[in-house]
Each structure stands twice: as structure tokens, then as C-alpha cells.
Design a protein around this motif. Structure first.
Motif, PDB file in Angstrom:
ATOM      1  N   VAL A  65       0.822  -1.207   0.000  1.00  0.00           N
ATOM      2  CA  VAL A  65       0.000   0.000   0.000  1.00  0.00           C
ATOM      3  C   VAL A  65       0.863   1.266   0.000  1.00  0.00           C
ATOM      4  O   VAL A  65       0.450   2.317  -0.495  1.00  0.00           O
ATOM      5  CB  VAL A  65      -0.901  -0.048   1.257  1.00  0.00           C
ATOM      6  CG1 VAL A  65      -1.691   1.209   1.437  1.00  0.00           C
ATOM      7  CG2 VAL A  65      -1.808  -1.267   1.199  1.00  0.00           C
ATOM      8  N   ALA A  66       2.074   1.163   0.530  1.00  0.00           N
ATOM      9  CA  ALA A  66       2.979   2.321   0.595  1.00  0.00           C
ATOM     10  C   ALA A  66       3.390   2.797  -0.798  1.00  0.00           C
ATOM     11  O   ALA A  66       3.869   3.916  -0.956  1.00  0.00           O
ATOM     12  CB  ALA A  66       4.217   1.953   1.407  1.00  0.00           C
ATOM     13  N   ARG A  77      -8.501   1.231  -2.046  1.00  0.00           N
ATOM     14  CA  ARG A  77      -9.223   1.601  -0.813  1.00  0.00           C
ATOM     15  C   ARG A  77     -10.715   1.242  -0.930  1.00  0.00           C
ATOM     16  O   ARG A  77     -11.302   0.648  -0.039  1.00  0.00           O
ATOM     17  CB  ARG A  77      -9.055   3.102  -0.540  1.00  0.00           C
ATOM     18  CG  ARG A  77      -9.511   3.525   0.839  1.00  0.00           C
ATOM     19  CD  ARG A  77      -9.343   5.016   1.050  1.00  0.00           C
ATOM     20  NE  ARG A  77      -8.074   5.527   0.597  1.00  0.00           N
ATOM     21  CZ  ARG A  77      -7.897   6.290  -0.493  1.00  0.00           C
ATOM     22  NH1 ARG A  77      -8.932   6.664  -1.229  1.00  0.00           N
ATOM     23  NH2 ARG A  77      -6.691   6.697  -0.851  1.00  0.00           N
ATOM     24  N   GLY A  78     -11.303   1.572  -2.085  1.00  0.00           N
ATOM     25  CA  GLY A  78     -12.729   1.324  -2.291  1.00  0.00           C
ATOM     26  C   GLY A  78     -13.071  -0.151  -2.220  1.00  0.00           C
ATOM     27  O   GLY A  78     -14.136  -0.530  -1.738  1.00  0.00           O
ATOM     28  N   SER A  79     -12.157  -1.004  -2.671  1.00  0.00           N
ATOM     29  CA  SER A  79     -12.468  -2.438  -2.717  1.00  0.00           C
ATOM     30  C   SER A  79     -12.074  -3.174  -1.441  1.00  0.00           C
ATOM     31  O   SER A  79     -12.520  -4.278  -1.205  1.00  0.00           O
ATOM     32  CB  SER A  79     -11.744  -3.082  -3.904  1.00  0.00           C
ATOM     33  OG  SER A  79     -10.344  -3.023  -3.682  1.00  0.00           O
ATOM     34  N   THR A  80     -11.227  -2.573  -0.615  1.00  0.00           N
ATOM     35  CA  THR A  80     -10.625  -3.340   0.490  1.00  0.00           C
ATOM     36  C   THR A  80     -10.858  -2.763   1.876  1.00  0.00           C
ATOM     37  O   THR A  80     -10.877  -3.514   2.858  1.00  0.00           O
ATOM     38  CB  THR A  80      -9.083  -3.429   0.263  1.00  0.00           C
ATOM     39  OG1 THR A  80      -8.852  -3.825  -1.088  1.00  0.00           O
ATOM     40  CG2 THR A  80      -8.431  -4.421   1.205  1.00  0.00           C
ATOM     41  N   VAL A  81     -11.010  -1.443   1.985  1.00  0.00           N
ATOM     42  CA  VAL A  81     -10.957  -0.804   3.302  1.00  0.00           C
ATOM     43  C   VAL A  81     -12.291  -0.155   3.679  1.00  0.00           C
ATOM     44  O   VAL A  81     -12.938   0.481   2.848  1.00  0.00           O
ATOM     45  CB  VAL A  81      -9.864   0.305   3.327  1.00  0.00           C
ATOM     46  CG1 VAL A  81      -9.626   0.787   4.756  1.00  0.00           C
ATOM     47  CG2 VAL A  81      -8.572  -0.187   2.716  1.00  0.00           C
ATOM     48  N   GLY A  82     -12.675  -0.309   4.946  1.00  0.00           N
ATOM     49  CA  GLY A  82     -13.770   0.466   5.516  1.00  0.00           C
ATOM     50  C   GLY A  82     -13.153   1.442   6.511  1.00  0.00           C
ATOM     51  O   GLY A  82     -12.279   1.061   7.294  1.00  0.00           O
ATOM     52  N   ALA A 104     -21.793   1.544  -1.193  1.00  0.00           N
ATOM     53  CA  ALA A 104     -21.834   0.525  -2.238  1.00  0.00           C
ATOM     54  C   ALA A 104     -21.725   1.183  -3.618  1.00  0.00           C
ATOM     55  O   ALA A 104     -21.032   0.678  -4.497  1.00  0.00           O
ATOM     56  CB  ALA A 104     -23.125  -0.268  -2.129  1.00  0.00           C
ATOM     57  N   ARG A 105     -22.388   2.337  -3.772  1.00  0.00           N
ATOM     58  CA  ARG A 105     -22.326   3.030  -5.070  1.00  0.00           C
ATOM     59  C   ARG A 105     -20.911   3.489  -5.361  1.00  0.00           C
ATOM     60  O   ARG A 105     -20.400   3.354  -6.475  1.00  0.00           O
ATOM     61  CB  ARG A 105     -23.241   4.245  -5.042  1.00  0.00           C
ATOM     62  CG  ARG A 105     -24.586   3.922  -5.628  1.00  0.00           C
ATOM     63  CD  ARG A 105     -25.140   5.119  -6.367  1.00  0.00           C
ATOM     64  NE  ARG A 105     -26.366   5.529  -5.694  1.00  0.00           N
ATOM     65  CZ  ARG A 105     -26.882   6.732  -5.798  1.00  0.00           C
ATOM     66  NH1 ARG A 105     -26.280   7.657  -6.483  1.00  0.00           N
ATOM     67  NH2 ARG A 105     -27.994   7.020  -5.180  1.00  0.00           N
ATOM     68  N   MET A 106     -20.255   4.059  -4.333  1.00  0.00           N
ATOM     69  CA  MET A 106     -18.889   4.560  -4.515  1.00  0.00           C
ATOM     70  C   MET A 106     -17.934   3.419  -4.863  1.00  0.00           C
ATOM     71  O   MET A 106     -17.031   3.580  -5.674  1.00  0.00           O
ATOM     72  CB  MET A 106     -18.384   5.247  -3.236  1.00  0.00           C
ATOM     73  CG  MET A 106     -19.219   6.395  -2.761  1.00  0.00           C
ATOM     74  SD  MET A 106     -19.066   7.819  -3.811  1.00  0.00           S
ATOM     75  CE  MET A 106     -17.538   8.477  -3.203  1.00  0.00           C
ATOM     76  N   ALA A 107     -18.136   2.259  -4.219  1.00  0.00           N
ATOM     77  CA  ALA A 107     -17.240   1.122  -4.469  1.00  0.00           C
ATOM     78  C   ALA A 107     -17.697   0.312  -5.685  1.00  0.00           C
ATOM     79  O   ALA A 107     -17.035  -0.645  -6.070  1.00  0.00           O
ATOM     80  CB  ALA A 107     -17.189   0.222  -3.235  1.00  0.00           C
ATOM     81  N   ARG A 153     -18.448  -5.193   3.343  1.00  0.00           N
ATOM     82  CA  ARG A 153     -17.629  -6.259   3.962  1.00  0.00           C
ATOM     83  C   ARG A 153     -16.137  -6.054   3.664  1.00  0.00           C
ATOM     84  O   ARG A 153     -15.491  -6.875   2.986  1.00  0.00           O
ATOM     85  CB  ARG A 153     -18.087  -7.633   3.465  1.00  0.00           C
ATOM     86  CG  ARG A 153     -19.506  -7.961   3.857  1.00  0.00           C
ATOM     87  CD  ARG A 153     -19.893  -9.361   3.400  1.00  0.00           C
ATOM     88  NE  ARG A 153     -21.198  -9.740   3.895  1.00  0.00           N
ATOM     89  CZ  ARG A 153     -22.361  -9.410   3.316  1.00  0.00           C
ATOM     90  NH1 ARG A 153     -22.371  -8.668   2.222  1.00  0.00           N
ATOM     91  NH2 ARG A 153     -23.497  -9.798   3.838  1.00  0.00           N
ATOM     92  N   PRO A 154     -15.544  -4.973   4.187  1.00  0.00           N
ATOM     93  CA  PRO A 154     -14.130  -4.683   3.894  1.00  0.00           C
ATOM     94  C   PRO A 154     -13.198  -5.728   4.494  1.00  0.00           C
ATOM     95  O   PRO A 154     -13.522  -6.333   5.517  1.00  0.00           O
ATOM     96  CB  PRO A 154     -13.913  -3.319   4.560  1.00  0.00           C
ATOM     97  CG  PRO A 154     -14.916  -3.271   5.660  1.00  0.00           C
ATOM     98  CD  PRO A 154     -16.123  -4.004   5.139  1.00  0.00           C
ATOM     99  N   ARG A 155     -12.032  -5.921   3.875  1.00  0.00           N
ATOM    100  CA  ARG A 155     -11.016  -6.840   4.397  1.00  0.00           C
ATOM    101  C   ARG A 155     -10.252  -6.188   5.548  1.00  0.00           C
ATOM    102  O   ARG A 155      -9.614  -6.852   6.346  1.00  0.00           O
ATOM    103  CB  ARG A 155     -10.009  -7.225   3.290  1.00  0.00           C
ATOM    104  CG  ARG A 155     -10.633  -7.843   2.070  1.00  0.00           C
ATOM    105  CD  ARG A 155     -11.208  -9.217   2.352  1.00  0.00           C
ATOM    106  NE  ARG A 155     -10.227 -10.100   2.953  1.00  0.00           N
ATOM    107  CZ  ARG A 155     -10.513 -11.004   3.898  1.00  0.00           C
ATOM    108  NH1 ARG A 155     -11.731 -11.131   4.357  1.00  0.00           N
ATOM    109  NH2 ARG A 155      -9.562 -11.783   4.376  1.00  0.00           N
ATOM    110  N   LEU A 156     -10.260  -4.856   5.545  1.00  0.00           N
ATOM    111  CA  LEU A 156      -9.545  -4.087   6.572  1.00  0.00           C
ATOM    112  C   LEU A 156     -10.486  -2.986   7.064  1.00  0.00           C
ATOM    113  O   LEU A 156     -10.977  -2.195   6.262  1.00  0.00           O
ATOM    114  CB  LEU A 156      -8.292  -3.468   5.927  1.00  0.00           C
ATOM    115  CG  LEU A 156      -7.359  -2.622   6.782  1.00  0.00           C
ATOM    116  CD1 LEU A 156      -6.732  -3.459   7.893  1.00  0.00           C
ATOM    117  CD2 LEU A 156      -6.241  -2.031   5.906  1.00  0.00           C
ATOM    118  N   LEU A 157     -10.737  -2.962   8.374  1.00  0.00           N
ATOM    119  CA  LEU A 157     -11.579  -1.895   8.926  1.00  0.00           C
ATOM    120  C   LEU A 157     -10.717  -1.023   9.829  1.00  0.00           C
ATOM    121  O   LEU A 157     -10.081  -1.520  10.759  1.00  0.00           O
ATOM    122  CB  LEU A 157     -12.752  -2.489   9.717  1.00  0.00           C
ATOM    123  CG  LEU A 157     -13.701  -1.458  10.346  1.00  0.00           C
ATOM    124  CD1 LEU A 157     -14.430  -0.644   9.272  1.00  0.00           C
ATOM    125  CD2 LEU A 157     -14.743  -2.130  11.242  1.00  0.00           C
TER     126      LEU A 157
END
Ligand code: ATP
Length: 215
Positions: A65-66, A77-82, A104-107, A153-157
Motif C-alpha cells: 500500500v505504501a 481503498r474502495g475495494s478493500t478498506v472500511g 456501495a455506489r462509490m465502491a 464487507r471490507p477486508r480491513l476496517l
């Protein structure tokens, strides 16, 4: 699932964060503590690729990510993080339910409205679903922002002081939902907090030292 190596961040030539090694497994939770100015928010910004570090690596499920920036960072970010930010931002003219569904619309993910309703229900704010978000208290906003962050349902919150405006009952409800939702799907939960009530709830703790020039 999350692996941070030799991470530093600087502002105006001053090092504000230094983290040699830190790991949190998938499905585990960690609270990030430390005095004001120790770099908790800075760390969360780096973890969700809102900023790039001065040096170091941040591996999230194999993605460094860096190294992400611009549209690649936004897509990841949109697909993985909340994200639950310190100041809960909602679009005031939309209803609570519409604000949650916006995630959901944004992602660009198809999510059933029933999931939004169920999250609001588990947070004790389902009665507010059709109310304009501009008419909510800070504590109610915080819960709606969490529902929005969990929707896809993010992989990282990541949550920054999520319980700052909550009474004990709402605080316990919000923490249970964060912890249960992440465990259910094997997601990693990271929470920056000063709130002593919630520190014991997490699997791990990362304690950041006071900034060097603090008095
Ligand atoms: N955009 C910026 N420009 C310059 N300095 C910054 C910037 N963002 C953060 N800092 C500095 O970085 C340091 C860490 O700030 P940060 O907000 O990450 O701390 P924190 O631990 O989250 O604090 P708090 O608990 O008060 O929210 C502080 O000294 C802050 O002044």
C-alpha cells in the motif's frame, strides 16, 4: 494479513511516526494507543493509502500500500478498506439509509438494502433510517458511519476514535459489531483510541511513544 516494515513519516522535516515492525493477522483486532500527537491518525492515513510514507512498506494481503497513489490508491481503498473517521461525515440532505448505501455506489459493488437495514438495526439506530442525516447527534452519526464502513464487507476496517461521543451502552454495541463483523469474514480491525473502556477488547495493542519534542 497486515505487515508493516521500517515505516516512517515526516512533516516539515520532522519525523512524526516511526514503526520498525508490526503485524496483525487476518481476522484479528488491534488497538492503537499513544498520547496526543504520537501519530495514530497519521498511521491510519498511511494504512488506507490516503498518504504515502517517507519510507517503509505496508503489506495488506500482499499489496504494498505504501507504493500506491492516485487512482490506484482510490480503487484499492474502495475495494478493500472500511474507514470510520474521527469526525463522522455524512451527506446531510440524504437520509441515514441513503448515506449507508452510498458506500456501495462509490465502491461499485451491488449490495442489498436489507444489509444496510440490518447493520443499522444491530447498532440500535434503525428508527433513524429515513431521517435526514443532518438531524443526528454526534453519537448517532458515529454509528451510521460505522454501518457505512461495514456495508461492503471490507477486508480491513480502520476506525479513529470511534467511541469518543458514545455512552457506555452505545460504546459496547458499536465495539461488538466491529469485532463480530471482522471476525465473521476474517477481516483485520485496527482502532486508534484514547478510550480506556475499549482497550481490553482487542487481540493486540500497539502503543505509540510520545512525540520526541513533547513537553
Ligand atoms: N498535515 C500535517 N502537516 C504537518 N504536521 C502534521 C500533519 N498531520 C499531522 N501532523 C503532525 O504529526 C504529528 C502526529 O499527528 P497525529 O494527528 O497523527 O497524532 P494523533 O496521535 O492521532 O493525535 P490525537 O490523539 O491528538 O488525535 C503531530 O505532531 C501533528 O502535528
Amino acid at each position: 494479513m497486515l505487515h508493516v516494515k521500517s515505516l516512517t513519516q515526516a512533516h516539515d522535516g520532522r519525523v512524526v511516526l516511526q514503526l520498525d515492525h508490526w503485524q496483525v493477522a487476518a481476522g484479528r483486532s488491534c488497538c492503537i494507543t499513544g498520547p496526543s500527537g504520537s501519530g495514530k491518525t497519521t498511521l491510519l492515513d498511511l494504512l488506507c493509502a490516503l498518504r504515502r510514507p517517507a519510507s517503509g512498506d505496508i503489506l495488506v494481503e500482499g499489496v504494498n500500500v505504501a507504493r500506491l497513489s492516485g487512482r490506484a490508491a482510490d480503487r484499492w481503498r474502495g475495494s478493500t478498506v472500511g474507514v470510520v473517521t474521527q469526525t463522522p461525515h455524512l451527506l446531510e440532505i440524504l437520509t441515514v439509509q441513503e448515506n449507508v448505501m452510498l458506500a456501495a455506489r462509490m465502491a461499485r459493488v451491488a449490495v442489498d438494502g436489507a444489509r444496510a437495514a440490518s447493520l443499522l438495526d444491530r447498532l440500535g439506530v434503525s428508527a433513524l433510517a429515513s431521517r435526514p442525516a443532518g438531524r443526528l447527534s454526534q453519537g448517532q452519526r458515529q454509528r451510521v458511519v460505522l454501518a457505512r464502513a461495514l456495508l461492503c464487507r471490507p477486508r480491513l476496517l480502520l476506525a479513529d476514535e470511534p467511541t469518543a461521543h458514545l455512552d457506555d451502552a452505545a460504546c459496547a454495541q458499536l465495539c461488538s459489531l466491529m469485532l463480530e463483523s471482522c471476525r465473521e469474514v476474517g477481516a483485520t480491525l485496527l482502532v486508534a483510541t484514547h478510550d480506556r473502556r475499549i482497550e481490553p477488547l482487542f487481540d493486540q495493542r500497539l502503543s505509540l511513544p510520545a512525540p520526541e519534542n513533547a513537553t
